[in-house]
Design a protein around this motif. Structure first.
Motif, PDB file in Angstrom:
ATOM      1  N   UNK A   1       0.837  -1.210   0.000  1.00 55.66           N
ATOM      2  CA  UNK A   1       0.000   0.000   0.000  1.00 55.66           C
ATOM      3  C   UNK A   1       0.871   1.260   0.000  1.00 55.66           C
ATOM      4  N   UNK A   2       0.363   2.311  -0.628  1.00 55.68           N
ATOM      5  CA  UNK A   2       1.020   3.623  -0.578  1.00 55.68           C
ATOM      6  C   UNK A   2       0.447   4.352   0.633  1.00 55.68           C
ATOM      7  N   UNK A   3       1.300   4.903   1.477  1.00 50.29           N
ATOM      8  CA  UNK A   3       0.806   5.623   2.656  1.00 50.29           C
ATOM      9  C   UNK A   3       0.538   7.083   2.293  1.00 50.29           C
ATOM     10  N   UNK A   4      -0.603   7.582   2.752  1.00 49.54           N
ATOM     11  CA  UNK A   4      -0.957   8.980   2.484  1.00 49.54           C
ATOM     12  C   UNK A   4      -1.398   9.617   3.803  1.00 49.54           C
ATOM     13  N   UNK A   5      -0.535  10.470   4.365  1.00 47.63           N
ATOM     14  CA  UNK A   5      -0.829  11.121   5.642  1.00 47.63           C
ATOM     15  C   UNK A   5      -1.507  12.461   5.370  1.00 47.63           C
ATOM     16  N   UNK A   6      -2.777  12.591   5.791  1.00 47.06           N
ATOM     17  CA  UNK A   6      -3.538  13.809   5.476  1.00 47.06           C
ATOM     18  C   UNK A   6      -3.575  14.816   6.631  1.00 47.06           C
ATOM     19  N   UNK A   7      -2.738  14.574   7.682  1.00 47.50           N
ATOM     20  CA  UNK A   7      -2.774  15.461   8.856  1.00 47.50           C
ATOM     21  C   UNK A   7      -2.691  16.938   8.455  1.00 47.50           C
ATOM     22  N   UNK A   8      -1.753  17.251   7.562  1.00 46.37           N
ATOM     23  CA  UNK A   8      -1.568  18.649   7.176  1.00 46.37           C
ATOM     24  C   UNK A   8      -2.049  18.936   5.755  1.00 46.37           C
TER      25      UNK A   8
END
Ligand code: DC
Length: 213
Positions: free
Chosen positions: A187-194
């Motif tokens: 899986x590709x990780x996508x951090x949407x925090x910012x």
């Protein structure tokens, strides 16, 4: 062959909004698999049962009519809690697994593929998905987003309470024995925090276009 995009991640990570937009962008069918667990929980409660009772939950899962899910009823905080209780039960998960796989393999309306969002799409439901994205965000940011949603829908709940619910749900989703929430190895990780919704969408499109070109 159906083209499948798997979007997984914790509650309020932004994966639902993202998955819906990706489906629209690529002309694919969309399935929010969390709504199935929510509908099972709500159906147990509506029948006067306890969502923690496995027999009641399994009966509700087997009787579930996926085409008649009440969108309003499944979006409450109670529905989310009930969903997370029934989602730990292996027989309940097994009862709705085939529906999800069929949706991915033969999307409704003859569409050429599907976007599914959930917790175990890339690991269990569609391990052969063409693209897998695991969406994350810090618990505080996720709780804030969920609190705003609940507040806008008229619910009277504090942000601190929503943060506590979020942590508890993360724990339950990640620690359960059957299909725990975790990123698939590919899986590709996508951090949407910012990231804004727009920026997260742009990043996801970049990931998908790159992995399919
Ligand atoms: O994404 P959501 O908040 O609508 O999900 C509700 C619950 O269902 C959540 O506790 C996790 C569970 N779920 C799951 O176990 N597997 C999925 N594929 C989707 C949701």
């Amino acid at each position: 062959m159906s083209f499948v995009i798997a979007i997984d991640g914790p509650a309020a990570s932004g994966k639902g909004t993202l998955a819906r937009r990706l489906a629209q962008h690529y002309g694919l069918a969309f399935l929010d698999t969390g709504s199935l667990y929510r509908a099972v929980g709500v159906s147990v409660i509506a029948a006067g049962g306890d969502p923690a009772d496995e027999r009641a939950a399994l009966a509700a899962a087997r009787a579930l009519d996926m085409s008649r899910i009440d969108e309003r009823a499944i979006r409450t905080r109670e529905a989310g809690e009930a969903a997370s209780l029934v989602a730990v039960m292996a027989p309940v998960r097994a009862a709705i697994l085939q529906f999800q796989r069929d949706f991915a393999a033969r999307p409704p309306g003859g569409q050429r593929g599907a976007v599914l969002d959930g917790r175990d799409i890339g690991t269990v439901v569609c391990p052969d998905a063409d693209v897998k994205i695991f969406v994350t965000a810090s618990p505080e940011v996720r709780a804030h987003r969920r609190w705003l949603e609940l507040k806008n829908s008229g619910a009277d709940v504090s942000e601190a309470q929503v943060l506590e619910d979020t942590r508890e749900r993360d724990r339950r989703d990640a620690e359960r024995a059957t299909s725990p929430m975790r990123p698939a190895p590919d899986a590709h990780l996508l951090d949407t925090t910012d990231l804004s919704i727009e920026a997260a969408f742009g990043e996801a499109v970049r990931i998908i276009d790159k992995s399919t070109s």
